[in-house]
Design an enzyme around this catalytic site. Structure first.
Site, PDB file in Angstrom:
ATOM      1  N   GLU A 127       0.847  -1.204   0.000  1.00  0.00           N
ATOM      2  CA  GLU A 127       0.000   0.000   0.000  1.00  0.00           C
ATOM      3  C   GLU A 127       0.873   1.241   0.000  1.00  0.00           C
ATOM      4  O   GLU A 127       2.088   1.161   0.191  1.00  0.00           O
ATOM      5  CB  GLU A 127      -0.899   0.000   1.238  1.00  0.00           C
ATOM      6  CG  GLU A 127      -2.009  -1.035   1.146  1.00  0.00           C
ATOM      7  CD  GLU A 127      -3.004  -0.925   2.281  1.00  0.00           C
ATOM      8  OE1 GLU A 127      -2.634  -0.408   3.349  1.00  0.00           O
ATOM      9  OE2 GLU A 127      -4.139  -1.359   2.090  1.00  0.00           O
ATOM     10  N   HIS A 249      -9.590  10.737   3.662  1.00  0.00           N
ATOM     11  CA  HIS A 249      -9.546   9.881   2.473  1.00  0.00           C
ATOM     12  C   HIS A 249     -10.152  10.695   1.330  1.00  0.00           C
ATOM     13  O   HIS A 249     -11.184  11.338   1.519  1.00  0.00           O
ATOM     14  CB  HIS A 249     -10.359   8.603   2.723  1.00  0.00           C
ATOM     15  CG  HIS A 249     -10.084   7.547   1.715  1.00  0.00           C
ATOM     16  ND1 HIS A 249     -10.578   7.611   0.439  1.00  0.00           N
ATOM     17  CD2 HIS A 249      -9.348   6.420   1.782  1.00  0.00           C
ATOM     18  CE1 HIS A 249     -10.161   6.544  -0.234  1.00  0.00           C
ATOM     19  NE2 HIS A 249      -9.411   5.818   0.552  1.00  0.00           N
ATOM     20  N   ARG A 295      -2.596  10.609  -1.624  1.00  0.00           N
ATOM     21  CA  ARG A 295      -3.901  10.851  -1.015  1.00  0.00           C
ATOM     22  C   ARG A 295      -4.124  12.277  -0.525  1.00  0.00           C
ATOM     23  O   ARG A 295      -5.161  12.868  -0.776  1.00  0.00           O
ATOM     24  CB  ARG A 295      -4.015   9.970   0.235  1.00  0.00           C
ATOM     25  CG  ARG A 295      -4.813   8.746   0.036  1.00  0.00           C
ATOM     26  CD  ARG A 295      -4.988   8.093   1.381  1.00  0.00           C
ATOM     27  NE  ARG A 295      -5.295   6.680   1.173  1.00  0.00           N
ATOM     28  CZ  ARG A 295      -5.610   5.850   2.144  1.00  0.00           C
ATOM     29  NH1 ARG A 295      -5.636   6.252   3.384  1.00  0.00           N
ATOM     30  NH2 ARG A 295      -5.898   4.589   1.877  1.00  0.00           N
ATOM     31  N   HIS A 356     -10.956  10.343   8.085  1.00  0.00           N
ATOM     32  CA  HIS A 356     -10.733   8.897   8.051  1.00  0.00           C
ATOM     33  C   HIS A 356     -10.011   8.381   9.293  1.00  0.00           C
ATOM     34  O   HIS A 356     -10.313   7.304   9.793  1.00  0.00           O
ATOM     35  CB  HIS A 356      -9.908   8.599   6.800  1.00  0.00           C
ATOM     36  CG  HIS A 356      -9.755   7.150   6.473  1.00  0.00           C
ATOM     37  ND1 HIS A 356     -10.830   6.293   6.383  1.00  0.00           N
ATOM     38  CD2 HIS A 356      -8.653   6.401   6.210  1.00  0.00           C
ATOM     39  CE1 HIS A 356     -10.394   5.082   6.069  1.00  0.00           C
ATOM     40  NE2 HIS A 356      -9.075   5.121   5.976  1.00  0.00           N
ATOM     41  N   ARG A 391      -0.364   9.157   9.221  1.00  0.00           N
ATOM     42  CA  ARG A 391      -0.373   7.707   9.428  1.00  0.00           C
ATOM     43  C   ARG A 391      -0.084   6.977   8.124  1.00  0.00           C
ATOM     44  O   ARG A 391      -0.658   7.290   7.084  1.00  0.00           O
ATOM     45  CB  ARG A 391      -1.754   7.280   9.923  1.00  0.00           C
ATOM     46  CG  ARG A 391      -1.948   5.781   9.965  1.00  0.00           C
ATOM     47  CD  ARG A 391      -3.412   5.426  10.133  1.00  0.00           C
ATOM     48  NE  ARG A 391      -4.173   5.652   8.931  1.00  0.00           N
ATOM     49  CZ  ARG A 391      -4.977   4.741   8.370  1.00  0.00           C
ATOM     50  NH1 ARG A 391      -5.107   3.542   8.905  1.00  0.00           N
ATOM     51  NH2 ARG A 391      -5.654   5.012   7.285  1.00  0.00           N
TER      52      ARG A 391
HETATM   53  C1  LIG Z   1     -13.496   2.376   6.362  1.00  0.00           C
HETATM   54  C2  LIG Z   1     -12.206   2.168   7.137  1.00  0.00           C
HETATM   55  C3  LIG Z   1     -11.195   1.405   6.610  1.00  0.00           C
HETATM   56  C4  LIG Z   1      -9.993   1.216   7.328  1.00  0.00           C
HETATM   57  N1  LIG Z   1      -9.037   0.394   6.821  1.00  0.00           N
HETATM   58  C5  LIG Z   1      -7.925   0.130   7.582  1.00  0.00           C
HETATM   59  C6  LIG Z   1      -6.964  -0.822   7.155  1.00  0.00           C
HETATM   60  O1  LIG Z   1      -7.111  -1.446   6.117  1.00  0.00           O
HETATM   61  N2  LIG Z   1      -5.870  -1.025   7.949  1.00  0.00           N
HETATM   62  C7  LIG Z   1      -5.664  -0.360   9.127  1.00  0.00           C
HETATM   63  O2  LIG Z   1      -4.652  -0.587   9.800  1.00  0.00           O
HETATM   64  N3  LIG Z   1      -6.580   0.537   9.553  1.00  0.00           N
HETATM   65  C8  LIG Z   1      -7.702   0.779   8.828  1.00  0.00           C
HETATM   66  N4  LIG Z   1      -8.628   1.664   9.291  1.00  0.00           N
HETATM   67  C9  LIG Z   1      -8.420   2.260  10.627  1.00  0.00           C
HETATM   68  C10 LIG Z   1      -8.684   1.195  11.702  1.00  0.00           C
HETATM   69  O3  LIG Z   1      -9.789   0.429  11.305  1.00  0.00           O
HETATM   70  C11 LIG Z   1      -8.960   1.828  13.054  1.00  0.00           C
HETATM   71  O4  LIG Z   1      -7.944   2.733  13.386  1.00  0.00           O
HETATM   72  C12 LIG Z   1      -9.003   0.750  14.139  1.00  0.00           C
HETATM   73  O5  LIG Z   1      -9.937  -0.246  13.787  1.00  0.00           O
HETATM   74  C13 LIG Z   1      -9.370   1.349  15.486  1.00  0.00           C
HETATM   75  O6  LIG Z   1      -9.580   0.293  16.395  1.00  0.00           O
HETATM   76  P1  LIG Z   1      -9.928   0.615  17.896  1.00  0.00           P
HETATM   77  O7  LIG Z   1     -10.021  -0.683  18.598  1.00  0.00           O
HETATM   78  O8  LIG Z   1      -9.006   1.640  18.421  1.00  0.00           O
HETATM   79  O9  LIG Z   1     -11.377   1.313  17.835  1.00  0.00           O
HETATM   80  P2  LIG Z   1     -12.721   0.896  17.088  1.00  0.00           P
HETATM   81  O10 LIG Z   1     -12.604  -0.325  16.288  1.00  0.00           O
HETATM   82  O11 LIG Z   1     -13.228   2.116  16.417  1.00  0.00           O
HETATM   83  O12 LIG Z   1     -13.669   0.537  18.308  1.00  0.00           O
HETATM   84  C14 LIG Z   1     -14.112   1.526  19.209  1.00  0.00           C
HETATM   85  C15 LIG Z   1     -14.989   0.852  20.231  1.00  0.00           C
HETATM   86  O13 LIG Z   1     -15.242   1.759  21.303  1.00  0.00           O
HETATM   87  C16 LIG Z   1     -16.615   1.766  21.600  1.00  0.00           C
HETATM   88  N5  LIG Z   1     -16.910   3.060  22.219  1.00  0.00           N
HETATM   89  C17 LIG Z   1     -16.592   4.291  21.770  1.00  0.00           C
HETATM   90  N6  LIG Z   1     -16.987   5.214  22.661  1.00  0.00           N
HETATM   91  C18 LIG Z   1     -17.553   4.554  23.683  1.00  0.00           C
HETATM   92  C19 LIG Z   1     -18.163   4.943  24.885  1.00  0.00           C
HETATM   93  N7  LIG Z   1     -18.294   6.229  25.252  1.00  0.00           N
HETATM   94  N8  LIG Z   1     -18.657   3.987  25.714  1.00  0.00           N
HETATM   95  C20 LIG Z   1     -18.568   2.684  25.381  1.00  0.00           C
HETATM   96  N9  LIG Z   1     -17.990   2.248  24.245  1.00  0.00           N
HETATM   97  C21 LIG Z   1     -17.500   3.177  23.411  1.00  0.00           C
HETATM   98  C22 LIG Z   1     -17.297   1.496  20.281  1.00  0.00           C
HETATM   99  O14 LIG Z   1     -18.606   1.028  20.494  1.00  0.00           O
HETATM  100  C23 LIG Z   1     -16.351   0.440  19.713  1.00  0.00           C
HETATM  101  O15 LIG Z   1     -16.649  -0.811  20.265  1.00  0.00           O
HETATM  102  C24 LIG Z   1      -9.823   1.852   8.587  1.00  0.00           C
HETATM  103  C25 LIG Z   1     -10.852   2.633   9.113  1.00  0.00           C
HETATM  104  C26 LIG Z   1     -12.038   2.790   8.410  1.00  0.00           C
HETATM  105  C27 LIG Z   1     -13.134   3.618   9.024  1.00  0.00           C
END
Ligand SMILES: Cc1cc2nc3c(=O)[nH]c(=O)nc-3n(C[C@H](O)[C@H](O)[C@H](O)COP(=O)(O)OP(=O)(O)OC[C@H]3O[C@@H](n4cnc5c(N)ncnc54)[C@H](O)[C@@H]3O)c2cc1C
Length: 541
Positions: A127, A249, A295, A356, A391
């Site tokens: 990528e 994005h 991008r 994004h 990032r």
């Molecule tokens: C469309 C898209 C494509 C992507 N593609 C990639 C990729 O290919 N590779 C890559 O490395 N990254 C990618 N990313 C980024 C990556 O997906 C995220 O940075 C990563 O998944 C974040 O994980 P996390 O566990 O920190 O939070 P998240 O997966 O966002 O989870 C957050 C959690 O917190 C909970 N939450 C939030 N606030 C509260 C609250 N107040 N009380 C209780 N629960 C709460 C939510 O319900 C959820 O369960 C992408 C993002 C998007 C949107």
């Protein structure tokens, strides 16, 4: 807070570990701790409501002999525009392969190549920014495969309790309760089904609540990316850094009902052209690489054209290619656009850039520890120093995994210490009433996301930032009043957090008198190389 005299009987919970968030970061941590502690994982929507489920591309890690840690480190530092913390970069990358192995052992169905001799190896993609093939993936739905596998494992452990539709309102610290320590000892949590605030007490609290891209009008993120963890940590007294570095994005489908739908860069790679509403191309005037420029350049150009023309969107047109080619190369996009009445084989697709990824966040060390004792932040909520000013693709899921692992080690090493529970009062609702003016929340919600998009988006100026700051100050004071007087709801909690996060983004952006990485301002269009690059660190009062 004193207990309300007329309160219904409220539940309170005691766990050794409270994890706020059930994405890649939160669930990985829960699984690492499952043999050692009793854990509550709360998610504010259904279990899979975070960004993790939507990740498409994959996870970066050094997995082939022709690749090296040094190369992955160098690529990450290059993308980060001089602001990465080299120690954090090295730490994350060197722990990559063992974490991928951990996922493979859990059964994440990574895509594999079968060789002539019958052997198999993981298929790795390359990528933007990566000089090697090092992105491991599960077809084009890596996040879904990852999230589903993690949830299925978590469900099997008696030690892990999953609470969905529970939204954390605020952290509980010793200082807030007037105790003689300032440890984090839990959180007040709104049980959305019972419409009741419950007390979750814990020895260790982890913010794994994802990013804050919902602060912008257009975003690729799911609705819950409202920066709750960042806002809660800030209110509790943690430092926050580098919030000006929001990654956009360039091409998200523009349609009122097409939330969060990205149009992959491959469309431009296969000849898709970006056009103004009058059908004229514009990228060839801006960069020699035209539609294939990086991008941030493409996102900036689209934004510039939209602002210049007052247009709602630009258009991505691949209809000059044979219809059969389009259908076979982009079946998902073709089908999705069809749902909204757009036939990409015949017409251009309306697109806007979309927020994004949140590069900044709650400052942590290499174990995910924040400024407050026993409060950790991991995943997109955290600022570890890995991403710097930009990032690199697929480093974010890697960061979730590596810091979940290191936080778990730190917590396990302390679990044997003696512990006594503090006395926490229930949430007080005795002085608040139901609001009869929901319109205040919905109006402010729309206004905030609109002015953030217009004034603090992809291209900034001092004047735009000042305008945004005046509006957010007003909104914050309105929210304080509203919050103090009315019964809390999911929307009110999120709006209050969005206002805090917007303020943090604006303040960081105002501090940076240069353009660097994802922060671009017309007033200081160059990077200031006259002194070492500095993080934008905000300290709560
Ligand atoms: C469309 C898209 C494509 C992507 N593609 C990639 C990729 O290919 N590779 C890559 O490395 N990254 C990618 N990313 C980024 C990556 O997906 C995220 O940075 C990563 O998944 C974040 O994980 P996390 O566990 O920190 O939070 P998240 O997966 O966002 O989870 C957050 C959690 O917190 C909970 N939450 C939030 N606030 C509260 C609250 N107040 N009380 C209780 N629960 C709460 C939510 O319900 C959820 O369960 C992408 C993002 C998007 C949107």
């Amino acid at each position: 807070m004193p207990k309300s005299s007329n309160s219904k009987s409220r539940q309170s919970f005691h766990h050794e570990v409270l994890i706020i968030g059930g994405g890649a970061a939160g669930l990985s941590l829960a699984l690492h701790l499952a043999h050692h502690a009793r854990i509550a994982v709360i998610t504010k929507g259904p279990e899979n409501s975070g960004s993790t489920f939507h990740a498409q591309g994959g996870i970066s890690a050094v997995l082939r002999p022709d690749d090296s840690y040094k190369s992955h480190i160098d690529d990450t530092l290059n993308a980060g525009g001089g602001l990465c913390d080299e120690e954090a970069v090295k730490f994350t990358i060197e722990h990559g392969p063992e974490n991928i192995q951990w996922l493979a052992d859990l059964g994440v169905p990574f895509t594999a190549d079968r060789h002539k001799d019958g052997s198999k190896s993981y298929h790795l993609t390359r990528e933007g920014g990566h000089s090697h093939r090092r992105v491991i993936h599960a077809a084009d739905a890596t996040g879904q495969a990852l999230e589903t596998t993690l949830i299925n494992h978590a469900r099997h452990f008696d030690n892990i309790e999953l609470f969905d539709h529970h939204i954390a309102v605020d952290l509980i610290t010793g200082k807030k309760l007037g105790l003689d320590h300032n440890r984090c000892i839990g959180a007040y949590v709104l049980n959305k089904e019972k419409d009741q605030v419950e007390t979750f007490q814990a020895r260790y609290v982890i913010l794994a609540s994802g990013g804050a891209s919902k602060v912008y009008l257009y975003t690729s993120n799911p609705d819950g990316s409202t920066g709750d963890g960042i806002a809660m940590a800030w209110r509790a007294g943690c430092r926050v850094a580098n919030m000006e570095f929001m990654q956009f994005h360039p091409t998200c489908l523009y349609h009122p009902e097409a939330k969060s739908f990205l149009l992959t860069e491959a469309l431009r790679g296969e000849g898709g052209l970006l056009k103004r509403p009058d059908g004229e191309r514009f990228m060839d005037d801006i960069d020699d690489r035209a539609e294939l420029a990086p991008r941030d350049i493409v996102a900036r150009a689209i934004d510039h054209e939209m602002k210049r023309l007052g247009a709602e969107c630009m258009y991505l047109d691949i209809s000059h290619k044979p219809a059969a080619f389009i259908r076979s190369h982009f079946p998902t996009i073709h089908a999705k656009c069809k749902e909204f009445g757009i036939d990409i084989t015949k017409q251009p697709v309306p697109v806007v850039p979309a927020a994004h990824y949140t590069c900044g966040g709650v400052i942590t060390d290499l174990h995910g520890r924040t400024d407050i004792e026993r409060l950790y932040a991991i995943g997109e909520t955290a600022f570890t120093g890995l991403h710097g000013a930009n990032r690199m693709a697929s480093n974010s899921l890697l960061e979730c995994l590596v810091f979940a692992q290191s936080a778990s080690k730190d917590i396990i090493s302390q679990l044997k210490e003696p512990h006594s529970w503090d006395d926490i009062k229930d949430w007080d609702e005795s002085r608040v009433t139901n609001s009869d003016e929901e319109v205040v929340v919905s109006h402010n919600w729309d206004e905030l996301r609109r002015f953030m998009w217009d004034y603090v988006g992809i291209v900034r100026t001092d004047k735009r930032l000042q305008r945004a700051k005046r509006r957010v100050d007003l909104l914050l004071s309105e929210m304080d009043e509203y919050y103090g007087n009315f019964r809390i709801t999911n929307d009110l909690i999120e709006l209050r957090n969005l206002a805090v996060v917007a303020d943090l983004i604006i303040r960081c952006a105002m501090k940076r008198k240069e353009s660097r990485g994802l922060h671009y301002t017309l007033d200081y269009p160059e990077t200031d190389d006259s002194k070492p690059a500095e993080n934008s660190i905000l300290q709560p009062e």
